[in-house]
Enzyme design. Sequence first.
Site, PDB file in Angstrom:
ATOM      1  N   ASP A  13     -13.118  -1.795   7.219  1.00  0.00           N
ATOM      2  CA  ASP A  13     -13.858  -1.058   8.249  1.00  0.00           C
ATOM      3  C   ASP A  13     -15.182  -0.538   7.704  1.00  0.00           C
ATOM      4  O   ASP A  13     -16.235  -0.678   8.336  1.00  0.00           O
ATOM      5  CB  ASP A  13     -13.020   0.118   8.759  1.00  0.00           C
ATOM      6  CG  ASP A  13     -11.761  -0.332   9.484  1.00  0.00           C
ATOM      7  OD1 ASP A  13     -11.734  -1.486   9.960  1.00  0.00           O
ATOM      8  OD2 ASP A  13     -10.818   0.471   9.571  1.00  0.00           O
ATOM      9  N   SER A  32       0.809  -1.224   0.000  1.00  0.00           N
ATOM     10  CA  SER A  32       0.000   0.000   0.000  1.00  0.00           C
ATOM     11  C   SER A  32       0.839   1.270   0.000  1.00  0.00           C
ATOM     12  O   SER A  32       0.466   2.274  -0.615  1.00  0.00           O
ATOM     13  CB  SER A  32      -0.948   0.000   1.208  1.00  0.00           C
ATOM     14  OG  SER A  32      -0.222   0.029   2.422  1.00  0.00           O
ATOM     15  N   ASP A  91      15.126   1.591  -1.879  1.00  0.00           N
ATOM     16  CA  ASP A  91      13.846   2.288  -1.861  1.00  0.00           C
ATOM     17  C   ASP A  91      13.242   2.264  -3.260  1.00  0.00           C
ATOM     18  O   ASP A  91      13.810   2.812  -4.206  1.00  0.00           O
ATOM     19  CB  ASP A  91      14.075   3.731  -1.395  1.00  0.00           C
ATOM     20  CG  ASP A  91      12.787   4.507  -1.183  1.00  0.00           C
ATOM     21  OD1 ASP A  91      11.747   4.135  -1.757  1.00  0.00           O
ATOM     22  OD2 ASP A  91      12.828   5.507  -0.439  1.00  0.00           O
ATOM     23  N   LYS A 130       8.695 -22.296  -6.455  1.00  0.00           N
ATOM     24  CA  LYS A 130       8.003 -21.072  -6.862  1.00  0.00           C
ATOM     25  C   LYS A 130       8.783 -20.284  -7.910  1.00  0.00           C
ATOM     26  O   LYS A 130       8.215 -19.451  -8.615  1.00  0.00           O
ATOM     27  CB  LYS A 130       7.740 -20.200  -5.634  1.00  0.00           C
ATOM     28  CG  LYS A 130       6.849 -20.882  -4.601  1.00  0.00           C
ATOM     29  CD  LYS A 130       6.799 -20.103  -3.296  1.00  0.00           C
ATOM     30  CE  LYS A 130       5.986 -20.862  -2.243  1.00  0.00           C
ATOM     31  NZ  LYS A 130       5.985 -20.164  -0.942  1.00  0.00           N
TER      32      LYS A 130
END
Length: 334
Positions: A212, A73, A310, A297
């Site tokens: 939520d 996210s 980053d 995998k």
Amino acid sequence: MDRPQNVKDLARKVKDNLSFSREVRGMDFEKEWDFMAIMRSFETMGFQGSNLYRAVEEIERMKNSKIFFGCTSNIISSGLRDVIATLVKRRHVHVLVITGGGIEEDIIKAFKPTFCADFRLDGAELRDNGLNRIGNLVIPSENYEHLESWLNNIVNDITEGYTAERPRILTPSSFIRILGERIDDESSILYWAAKNDIPVYSPAVVDGSLGDILSFHPRRKMLKLDIVEDVYRINCETIFCGETAAIILGCGVVKHHILNANLFKNGLEHCVLINNAQEFDGSDAGASLDEAVSWGKVKPGTRGVKVFGDATILFPLLVGATFMRKDKDVPKGE
């Protein structure tokens, strides 16, 4: 052992069965240069610079494969959302796996902005001002209020005629497709995914504001999300498929979900990971690609690469040097 008398004694070369030919060299800015010249210079830079160059080569190799793209996210919270949206718009990637927070962040940004701030802002002061910090970014709480209003209207629409006893059953990917179809903003990843029929899987879709808001909704019992069916669907994305590849920014559930799906075809042929997680705690998040080989995998002998760093710095460079390049004098991944 005798006491060393000189440097040769200290070096103690007793074998001659290893040799290397590629010299370490950096960018020569005194010569004519451009973006691709800088990217090519990373090949002999060393450390993560050389791994970045290997990632360029690996993406070149995967361009004819079915590409699974995954991100967490915080990646969508950052400006990388715009980069990813372009890849989806141009159909450079074919299957998306995004965390629940990433789904809601993409929707929110279609209506309300996220702002640049500072890592050192006081949390209590931000809370009192209705601001939520993500690293050095802030999101006003009112953005989530707008998300709630928008999502509630959609839930009202899609549950019309259903009851708690006979609810509407959707997979998370089908639900996300509906959300993407309702977004009227070309900066959105979900908008382009829906438009280009690119599936978006989110195994943890309710882990955040979406969950939520759905739990608050008075018609929540009229809507059921079938997570198991989506696991079946993403696994089927790989079965009987030709070459598959993965680009994963961040780790956790998105990394495992993509790699595990490719277990069903005996492993990925190509893979680029960008994250800072270490393997020493035994987590899947930090696990190396070689560990993934042991699970089936990732295929043995592949030239996948993990770049530590980053993604907000590294991924735009990768995209500029591969998918979006104009200069053709680049590695061919051979």
